[in-house]
Design a protein around this motif. Structure first.
Motif, PDB file in Angstrom:
ATOM      1  N   ASP A 126       0.815  -1.215   0.000  1.00 38.33           N
ATOM      2  CA  ASP A 126       0.000   0.000   0.000  1.00 38.33           C
ATOM      3  C   ASP A 126       0.848   1.264   0.000  1.00 38.33           C
ATOM      4  OD1 ASP A 126      -0.302   0.867   3.332  1.00 38.33           O
ATOM      5  OD2 ASP A 126       0.569  -1.036   2.724  1.00 38.33           O
ATOM      6  N   GLY A 152       1.033  -4.240 -11.843  1.00 39.86           N
ATOM      7  CA  GLY A 152       0.806  -3.237 -10.827  1.00 39.86           C
ATOM      8  C   GLY A 152       0.011  -3.776  -9.663  1.00 39.86           C
ATOM      9  N   ASP A 153      -0.725  -2.889  -9.037  1.00 36.60           N
ATOM     10  CA  ASP A 153      -1.374  -3.252  -7.775  1.00 36.60           C
ATOM     11  C   ASP A 153      -2.559  -4.189  -7.958  1.00 36.60           C
ATOM     12  OD1 ASP A 153      -3.569  -0.420  -7.087  1.00 36.60           O
ATOM     13  OD2 ASP A 153      -2.957  -1.319  -8.981  1.00 36.60           O
ATOM     14  N   TYR A 211       4.794   3.326  -4.657  1.00 33.39           N
ATOM     15  CA  TYR A 211       4.409   4.393  -5.579  1.00 33.39           C
ATOM     16  C   TYR A 211       4.810   4.083  -7.018  1.00 33.39           C
ATOM     17  CZ  TYR A 211       3.784   9.047  -7.536  1.00 33.39           C
ATOM     18  OH  TYR A 211       3.374  10.106  -8.311  1.00 33.39           O
ATOM     19  N   TRP A 215       3.013   2.205  -9.746  1.00 36.69           N
ATOM     20  CA  TRP A 215       2.502   0.979  -9.163  1.00 36.69           C
ATOM     21  C   TRP A 215       1.001   0.815  -9.433  1.00 36.69           C
ATOM     22  CZ3 TRP A 215       3.428  -3.629  -7.900  1.00 36.69           C
ATOM     23  CH2 TRP A 215       2.703  -4.341  -6.936  1.00 36.69           C
ATOM     24  N   ARG A 216       0.291   1.916  -9.456  1.00 38.87           N
ATOM     25  CA  ARG A 216      -1.139   1.842  -9.717  1.00 38.87           C
ATOM     26  C   ARG A 216      -1.481   1.974 -11.200  1.00 38.87           C
ATOM     27  NH1 ARG A 216      -0.171   3.037  -4.751  1.00 38.87           N
ATOM     28  NH2 ARG A 216      -1.572   2.402  -3.084  1.00 38.87           N
TER      29      ARG A 216
END
Length: 119
Positions: A29, A73-74, A32, A53-54
């Motif tokens: 979480d 990514g996430d 970045y 990352w998102r």
């Protein structure tokens, strides 16, 4: 805080393809951005590809542009590096790395996976 584990390296002939994966765990979480780097003997570590990352903002080194694709990514805590048209110059230890929200650089690193391209 963040653990990164690379996989998918190996030996491939020139012109071939490989797909590297980097599985992230722990405090994902706070992540970045993600990057792939490589280092071969006698050379400095160099940036290969990166992304948020998102998702989005993919960036590539000139030497791999058009041949490598970073993705993931996430959504599943994994970032991949699809590599095509490999050459012996791509031979290196490949590392994934992560940066954190509010930070700079890449404080989190995996152990690396070896890619060897034979001529």
């Amino acid at each position: 805080q963040v653990q990164l584990v690379e996989s998918g390296g190996g030996l491939v002939q020139a012109g071939g393809s490989l797909r590297l994966s980097c599985a992230a765990s722990g405090r994902t979480d706070i992540m970045y951005h993600m990057g792939w780097f490589r280092q071969s003997p006698g050379k400095e570590r160099e940036f290969v590809a990166g992304m948020y990352w998102r998702g989005g903002m993919e960036d590539y080194a000139d030497s791999v542009q058009g041949r490598f694709t970073i993705s993931g990514g996430d959504a599943n805590d994994t970032v991949s590096l699809q590599m095509h048209s490999l050459t012996p110059e791509d031979t290196a230890m490949y590392y994934c790395a992560a940066g954190r929200i509010g930070g700079s650089g890449y404080p989190f690193w995996g152990q690396g996976t070896q890619v060897t391209v034979s001529s």
